[in-house]
Design a protein around this motif. Structure first.
Motif, mmCIF file in Angstrom:
data_model
loop_
_atom_site.group_PDB
_atom_site.id
_atom_site.type_symbol
_atom_site.label_atom_id
_atom_site.label_comp_id
_atom_site.label_asym_id
_atom_site.label_seq_id
_atom_site.Cartn_x
_atom_site.Cartn_y
_atom_site.Cartn_z
ATOM 1 N N ARG A 168 4.534 -2.840 -1.059
ATOM 2 C CA ARG A 168 4.133 -1.442 -1.200
ATOM 3 C C ARG A 168 2.774 -1.338 -1.869
ATOM 4 N NH1 ARG A 168 9.517 2.179 -1.986
ATOM 5 N NH2 ARG A 168 7.948 3.811 -1.873
ATOM 6 N N GLU B 76 -0.158 1.794 -2.157
ATOM 7 C CA GLU B 76 0.634 2.714 -2.979
ATOM 8 C C GLU B 76 0.336 2.452 -4.458
ATOM 9 O OE1 GLU B 76 5.287 4.167 -3.089
ATOM 10 O OE2 GLU B 76 4.602 2.827 -1.501
ATOM 11 N N SER C 247 2.404 3.516 -10.173
ATOM 12 C CA SER C 247 3.322 4.557 -10.640
ATOM 13 C C SER C 247 4.327 4.943 -9.555
ATOM 14 C CB SER C 247 2.550 5.798 -11.073
ATOM 15 O OG SER C 247 1.766 5.521 -12.204
ATOM 16 N N ALA C 248 3.852 5.130 -8.341
ATOM 17 C CA ALA C 248 4.726 5.514 -7.234
ATOM 18 C C ALA C 248 5.710 4.398 -6.894
ATOM 19 C CB ALA C 248 3.892 5.873 -6.008
ATOM 20 N N VAL C 249 5.233 3.171 -6.888
ATOM 21 C CA VAL C 249 6.108 2.028 -6.600
ATOM 22 C C VAL C 249 7.185 1.914 -7.669
ATOM 23 C CG1 VAL C 249 6.231 -0.491 -6.363
ATOM 24 C CG2 VAL C 249 4.309 0.764 -5.344
ATOM 25 N N LYS D 7 8.391 4.206 -9.660
ATOM 26 C CA LYS D 7 9.338 5.312 -9.565
ATOM 27 C C LYS D 7 10.305 5.089 -8.406
ATOM 28 C CE LYS D 7 9.563 10.324 -9.534
ATOM 29 N NZ LYS D 7 8.811 11.570 -9.571
ATOM 30 N N ALA D 8 9.790 4.658 -7.264
ATOM 31 C CA ALA D 8 10.622 4.435 -6.086
ATOM 32 C C ALA D 8 11.641 3.319 -6.316
ATOM 33 C CB ALA D 8 9.744 4.103 -4.882
ATOM 34 N N LEU D 9 11.268 2.321 -7.086
ATOM 35 C CA LEU D 9 12.148 1.179 -7.309
ATOM 36 C C LEU D 9 13.014 1.328 -8.557
ATOM 37 C CD1 LEU D 9 9.694 -1.702 -6.348
ATOM 38 C CD2 LEU D 9 11.463 -0.642 -4.948
ATOM 39 N N GLY D 10 12.769 2.375 -9.316
ATOM 40 C CA GLY D 10 13.586 2.629 -10.484
ATOM 41 C C GLY D 10 13.292 1.722 -11.663
#
Length: 41
Positions: A12, A17, A20-22, A24-27
């Motif tokens: 990602r 990407e 921060s977005a990665v 958040k998406a992966l927890g």
């Protein structure tokens, strides 16, 4: 953080990407992601 999650994170990130977005998406936290990605980030 296992190797599968790390592989997804690297892919990602390589697609542009944000960390921060990665994260958040992966927890996971940004700090955890930076720690495991090292110089890749």
């Amino acid at each position: 953080m296992n190797e599968d999650v790390l592989t997804v994170a690297r892919a990602r990130k390589a697609k542009g990407e944000s960390v921060s977005a990665v994260a958040k998406a992966l927890g996971v936290s940004r700090a955890t992601l930076y720690r495991h990605l090292g110089d890749d980030s």
